[in-house]
Design a protein around this motif. Structure first.
Motif, PDB file in Angstrom:
ATOM      1  N   VAL A 252       1.879   2.201   5.582  1.00 49.72           N
ATOM      2  CA  VAL A 252       0.697   2.539   6.264  1.00 49.72           C
ATOM      3  C   VAL A 252       0.034   3.209   4.872  1.00 49.72           C
ATOM      4  O   VAL A 252       0.589   3.851   4.170  1.00 49.72           O
ATOM      5  N   PRO A 253      -1.481   3.340   5.158  1.00 52.66           N
ATOM      6  CA  PRO A 253      -2.253   2.852   6.228  1.00 52.66           C
ATOM      7  C   PRO A 253      -2.066   1.257   6.183  1.00 52.66           C
ATOM      8  O   PRO A 253      -1.504   0.419   5.091  1.00 52.66           O
ATOM      9  N   ILE A 254      -2.573   0.339   7.324  1.00 55.38           N
ATOM     10  CA  ILE A 254      -2.098  -1.084   7.311  1.00 55.38           C
ATOM     11  C   ILE A 254      -2.760  -1.802   6.210  1.00 55.38           C
ATOM     12  O   ILE A 254      -2.064  -3.066   5.675  1.00 55.38           O
ATOM     13  N   ALA A 255      -3.721  -1.305   5.425  1.00 58.41           N
ATOM     14  CA  ALA A 255      -4.273  -2.491   4.311  1.00 58.41           C
ATOM     15  C   ALA A 255      -3.290  -2.134   3.299  1.00 58.41           C
ATOM     16  O   ALA A 255      -3.360  -3.211   2.371  1.00 58.41           O
ATOM     17  N   CYS A 256      -2.489  -1.496   3.124  1.00 59.24           N
ATOM     18  CA  CYS A 256      -1.359  -1.561   2.182  1.00 59.24           C
ATOM     19  C   CYS A 256      -0.276  -2.689   2.447  1.00 59.24           C
ATOM     20  O   CYS A 256       0.338  -3.360   1.470  1.00 59.24           O
ATOM     21  N   ARG A 257      -0.187  -3.326   3.571  1.00 54.83           N
ATOM     22  CA  ARG A 257       0.738  -4.538   3.754  1.00 54.83           C
ATOM     23  C   ARG A 257       0.100  -5.719   3.398  1.00 54.83           C
ATOM     24  O   ARG A 257       0.843  -6.637   2.994  1.00 54.83           O
ATOM     25  N   TRP A 258      -1.083  -6.071   3.092  1.00 52.38           N
ATOM     26  CA  TRP A 258      -1.522  -7.108   2.886  1.00 52.38           C
ATOM     27  C   TRP A 258      -2.137  -7.414   1.633  1.00 52.38           C
ATOM     28  O   TRP A 258      -2.470  -6.763   0.701  1.00 52.38           O
ATOM     29  N   ASP A 259      -2.085  -8.868   1.171  1.00 55.00           N
ATOM     30  CA  ASP A 259      -2.639  -9.539  -0.138  1.00 55.00           C
ATOM     31  C   ASP A 259      -3.539 -10.568   0.422  1.00 55.00           C
ATOM     32  O   ASP A 259      -3.405 -11.120   1.461  1.00 55.00           O
ATOM     33  N   SER A 260      -4.647 -10.757  -0.502  1.00 55.46           N
ATOM     34  CA  SER A 260      -5.613 -11.837  -0.269  1.00 55.46           C
ATOM     35  C   SER A 260      -4.804 -13.006  -0.787  1.00 55.46           C
ATOM     36  O   SER A 260      -4.379 -13.169  -1.826  1.00 55.46           O
ATOM     37  N   ARG A 261      -4.557 -13.980   0.240  1.00 51.28           N
ATOM     38  CA  ARG A 261      -4.240 -15.176  -0.155  1.00 51.28           C
ATOM     39  C   ARG A 261      -5.112 -16.127  -1.332  1.00 51.28           C
ATOM     40  O   ARG A 261      -6.484 -16.293  -1.164  1.00 51.28           O
ATOM     41  N   ARG A 262      -4.627 -16.692  -2.407  1.00 43.67           N
ATOM     42  CA  ARG A 262      -5.455 -17.291  -3.343  1.00 43.67           C
ATOM     43  C   ARG A 262      -5.895 -18.648  -2.907  1.00 43.67           C
ATOM     44  O   ARG A 262      -5.042 -19.329  -2.188  1.00 43.67           O
ATOM     45  N   ASP A 263      -7.218 -18.695  -3.253  1.00 44.13           N
ATOM     46  CA  ASP A 263      -7.793 -20.227  -2.882  1.00 44.13           C
ATOM     47  C   ASP A 263      -8.559 -20.543  -3.863  1.00 44.13           C
ATOM     48  O   ASP A 263      -9.521 -19.870  -4.307  1.00 44.13           O
ATOM     49  N   THR A 264      -8.187 -21.745  -4.797  1.00 50.68           N
ATOM     50  CA  THR A 264      -8.817 -22.499  -5.830  1.00 50.68           C
ATOM     51  C   THR A 264      -9.927 -23.140  -5.750  1.00 50.68           C
ATOM     52  O   THR A 264     -10.417 -23.506  -6.556  1.00 50.68           O
ATOM     53  N   ARG A 265     -10.452 -23.581  -4.341  1.00 49.85           N
ATOM     54  CA  ARG A 265     -11.450 -24.557  -4.230  1.00 49.85           C
ATOM     55  C   ARG A 265     -12.615 -23.779  -4.506  1.00 49.85           C
ATOM     56  O   ARG A 265     -12.632 -22.220  -4.605  1.00 49.85           O
ATOM     57  N   HIS A 266     -13.607 -24.445  -4.549  1.00 42.69           N
ATOM     58  CA  HIS A 266     -15.024 -23.997  -4.829  1.00 42.69           C
ATOM     59  C   HIS A 266     -15.471 -23.168  -3.714  1.00 42.69           C
ATOM     60  O   HIS A 266     -15.077 -23.271  -2.639  1.00 42.69           O
ATOM     61  N   VAL A 286      -6.946 -15.466  19.397  1.00 42.80           N
ATOM     62  CA  VAL A 286      -7.524 -14.579  19.000  1.00 42.80           C
ATOM     63  C   VAL A 286      -6.755 -13.223  19.238  1.00 42.80           C
ATOM     64  O   VAL A 286      -6.242 -13.111  20.591  1.00 42.80           O
ATOM     65  N   VAL A 287      -6.527 -12.284  18.447  1.00 40.68           N
ATOM     66  CA  VAL A 287      -5.828 -11.048  18.675  1.00 40.68           C
ATOM     67  C   VAL A 287      -6.707 -10.036  18.941  1.00 40.68           C
ATOM     68  O   VAL A 287      -7.353  -9.275  18.090  1.00 40.68           O
ATOM     69  N   TRP A 288      -6.926  -9.445  20.369  1.00 40.93           N
ATOM     70  CA  TRP A 288      -7.622  -8.499  20.691  1.00 40.93           C
ATOM     71  C   TRP A 288      -7.313  -7.065  20.399  1.00 40.93           C
ATOM     72  O   TRP A 288      -8.034  -6.267  20.087  1.00 40.93           O
ATOM     73  N   GLN A 289      -5.736  -6.791  20.577  1.00 40.80           N
ATOM     74  CA  GLN A 289      -5.354  -5.658  20.362  1.00 40.80           C
ATOM     75  C   GLN A 289      -4.230  -5.665  19.495  1.00 40.80           C
ATOM     76  O   GLN A 289      -3.028  -5.967  20.071  1.00 40.80           O
ATOM     77  N   PRO A 290      -4.483  -5.618  18.295  1.00 40.75           N
ATOM     78  CA  PRO A 290      -3.219  -5.943  17.031  1.00 40.75           C
ATOM     79  C   PRO A 290      -2.411  -4.456  17.017  1.00 40.75           C
ATOM     80  O   PRO A 290      -1.382  -4.737  16.255  1.00 40.75           O
ATOM     81  N   TYR A 291      -2.828  -3.503  17.687  1.00 40.41           N
ATOM     82  CA  TYR A 291      -2.093  -2.254  17.416  1.00 40.41           C
ATOM     83  C   TYR A 291      -1.138  -2.091  18.677  1.00 40.41           C
ATOM     84  O   TYR A 291      -0.551  -0.846  18.543  1.00 40.41           O
ATOM     85  N   LEU A 292      -0.878  -2.936  19.427  1.00 39.59           N
ATOM     86  CA  LEU A 292      -0.017  -2.566  20.588  1.00 39.59           C
ATOM     87  C   LEU A 292       1.356  -2.245  20.406  1.00 39.59           C
ATOM     88  O   LEU A 292       2.030  -1.377  20.893  1.00 39.59           O
ATOM     89  N   GLY A 293       2.082  -2.832  19.242  1.00 39.08           N
ATOM     90  CA  GLY A 293       3.300  -2.428  18.922  1.00 39.08           C
ATOM     91  C   GLY A 293       3.315  -1.381  17.566  1.00 39.08           C
ATOM     92  O   GLY A 293       4.439  -1.319  17.275  1.00 39.08           O
ATOM     93  N   GLU A 294       2.407  -0.791  17.468  1.00 44.03           N
ATOM     94  CA  GLU A 294       2.235   0.044  16.157  1.00 44.03           C
ATOM     95  C   GLU A 294       2.802   1.584  16.579  1.00 44.03           C
ATOM     96  O   GLU A 294       2.025   1.814  17.690  1.00 44.03           O
TER      97      GLU A 294
END
Length: 615
Positions: A252-266, A286-294
């Motif tokens: 936490v916060p949730i942004a600490c969990r994620w990395d941006s996936r590398r994409d080498t295309r133009h 589509v995930v409307w409520q992503p924090y239900l289990g948080e």
């Protein structure tokens, strides 16, 4: 790339601070930002989202409906505060004198921009460029080491100056960054009192800045502000796009969990693929409520932020005053989206992008007073009335679909039953097999019956949901009625108690006046009884109002003590007057005679004289 470099510079200055300065930044609510890993910028994702932004509605317009980044998203993803005072105040056409006084840095006349190099060097961030072959960690460590030598190590005026310079760099270069090389200092008036900086809702202001940034031209591909928020928001709500990797679950916060996936295309290829992926995105994914289990563990800021979640409210960032229209995305609140009418023009008229009041001295707390009051009231909740109307429409549609399916099923069954000898000959003449035709018809019937069962289940679910919504609305109306009745009764009791208190005060003054003038006792007794009755009425009224119980007891006790004392004084004064009257009569007969005691029968003057002689 520029946004990532800015993030590195701000992080280096933060790490170079001594512990007491870092604690001050934490207390302001900015500390969570520096726990987030420096993920890669995803300009293709940002541009794809920007192309779907509806400026009038301040919302994303996707094929499956509107979606809006909310205050709960901001609080959980970044940890920034979305509660407190609105980030509003004065904006000036020139910050020259203010910057010289608070930053000791030059600002050009008629400008709000601080030279970037001068600001970085004031924090010891010299040679900010990355050396060849230098890793990201080595680059960050070198910047922090050099900066540490220039910063004050003890509290004092120089430490305050360092902190203001850092906050201008953080706010103007990272959180609320704009295009260009210079750094704006429009928030500088709010930084004069460093002790009050943490009281502002900086997360809500950043959300307004995000809305404004999404409204720019679709051709702009650069990302200048704090980009992880929007990227992580897309990872959570649109996971099938596959743009992020969950590298550190549970952080936490949730942004600490994620990395941006590398994409080498133009970039053009990435953007084209993303646009197609959004157009064909499965609605059920589509995930409307992503924090239900948080949970809330490790996130103490959520307790104060939660009253703002799920509210349609106005967002403020000085000259930016933008609406958060959550009624357009009711599914994110666990409701069924109802059909809404959105006004073409918003009721808050504000200048165009090229002006917005920045060329004049403007007090935005006055100019947007109604919207400021809306924020202070925590906006407005999404009403269930629209949900009920939507459920009714869905229920009617389900009933019609079921009736149509029943008619089609009946027609198909009749056709199957009518397929006999005549059907066989016709099938052979048509080159087909009767058994094959019967099998096809049977399959159609089975599918129709399955569709009918599905519609019946859907109808039952909708009826239950509709009944539940009606119960909620009835309960809400009942509670509102009880609250209104309670308020009316409380107001009446308060009015009666205030009137009675006024009578008590007036009659108390009359009692005091009569006691001084020594009126006949029956008048004073009558007033005393009236006063005691009024006090009794006050006590009864107060006992029916919880808010006034203590006042009633205090008033009754104090007046009761006064009445007791008044009655005692009254008896003493009567006795004294009687004695004085008899003494005057004795003085007329003989000055040397003594008055008899009160409990004896008074005799004549002779007997009185004889008794004195005997003594």
């Amino acid at each position: 790339m520029r946004a990532r470099v800015s993030w590195t510079l701000v992080l280096a200055a933060f790490l170079a601070f001594p512990p007491f300065q870092r604690e001050r930044v934490e207390e302001m609510g900015f500390g969570q930002i520096f726990r987030i890993e420096r993920m890669r910028v995803d300009p293709a994702l940002t541009q794809a989202l920007r192309s779907r932004w509806d400026t009038e509605a301040s919302a994303f317009a996707f094929p499956w409906g509107h979606m809006i980044p909310r205050l709960e998203d901001m609080s959980r993803i970044t940890g920034l505060r979305v509660y407190g005072r609105a980030v509003s105040g004065y904006t000036y056409p020139c910050y020259h004198d203010l910057a010289e006084r608070l930053l000791d840095l030059p600002v050009e006349r008629r400008s709000s921009l601080v030279p970037r190099v001068a600001l970085q060097e004031s924090l010891g961030l010299y040679e900010a460029g990355k050396n060849a072959g230098e890793s990201e960690d080595e680059y960050l460590a070198r910047l922090a080491r050099v900066s540490q030598r220039e910063l004050a190590s003890e509290p004092g005026p120089q430490a305050d100056l360092d902190l203001r310079r850092f906050l201008v760099l953080f706010l103007g270069r990272l959180l609320f960054a704009t295009r260009g090389d210079a750094v704006h200092c429009r928030f500088l008036p709010l930084l004069e009192d460093l002790g009050g900086v943490g009281g502002y809702a900086w997360g809500a202001a950043f959300l307004a800045h995000q809305f404004d940034g999404l409204s720019v031209s679709e051709r702009q591909t650069s990302t200048s502000s704090f980009y992880p928020f929007l990227q992580v928001w897309a990872y959570l709500h649109l996971p099938a796009l596959g743009r992020g990797d969950l590298a550190r679950p549970g952080f936490v916060p949730i942004a600490c969990r994620w990395d941006s996936r590398r994409d080498t295309r133009h970039l053009v290829d990435q953007l084209e693929r993303l646009q197609k992926a959004i157009d064909s995105y499965p609605y059920l994914d589509v995930v409307w409520q992503p924090y239900l289990g948080e949970g809330d563990e490790g996130q103490p800021w959520l307790a104060q932020a939660r009253p703002y979640f799920g509210r349609s409210v106005w967002l403020h960032a000085l000259n930016l005053v933008l609406p958060l229209n959550l009624f357009l995305t009711q599914r994110s609140l666990g409701l069924r989206q109802s059909v809404v009418e959105f006004p073409v023009r918003d009721r808050f008229r504000w200048p165009g992008r090229s002006f917005r009041g920045l060329h004049n001295t403007t007090n935005w707390r006055e100019r947007a007073r109604e919207q400021i009051e809306n924020w202070e009231r925590k906006g407005k909740g999404v009403d269930v009335t629209g949900e009920i109307a939507s459920l009714r429409a869905l229920l009617q549609s389900a009933v019609q679909d079921r009736e149509a399916a029943q008619r089609q099923t009946a027609e198909l069954l009749e056709r199957v039953r009518g397929t006999g000898a005549g059907g066989a000959s016709s099938s052979q003449s048509a080159g087909g097999s009767p058994s094959l035709m019967e099998a096809r018809l049977t399959g159609v019937v089975l599918r129709a019956e399955e569709a009918q069962r599905h519609l019946e289940e859907r109808e039952r679910d909708l009826e239950l949901a509709h009944d539940h919504a009606m119960e909620l609305q009835g309960e809400r109306d009942r509670l509102r009625g009880e609250a209104q009745a309670t308020r009316s009764e409380r107001d009446q009791l308060r009015i009666r108690a205030e009137a009675a208190e006024a009578q008590v005060a007036e009659m108390t003054r009359e009692l005091a006046t009569l006691r001084v003038q020594r009126p006949p006792g029956d008048q004073e007794e009558t007033l005393a009884r009236s006063l005691q009755q009024i006090v009794t009425d006050i006590g009864r009224s107060r006992s029916r109002s919880r808010s006034g119980a203590s006042v009633s007891r205090a008033t009754g006790a104090s007046v009761g003590q006064y009445l007791a004392g008044s009655s005692s004084r009254q008896r003493n004064e009567k006795e004294e007057r009687r004695r004085q009257g008899e003494g005057s009569a004795q003085d007329g007969r003989g000055g040397g005679e003594m008055l008899p005691p009160p409990d004896r029968q008074e005799g004549s003057g002779e007997s009185g004289g004889g008794q004195q002689g005997d003594l």
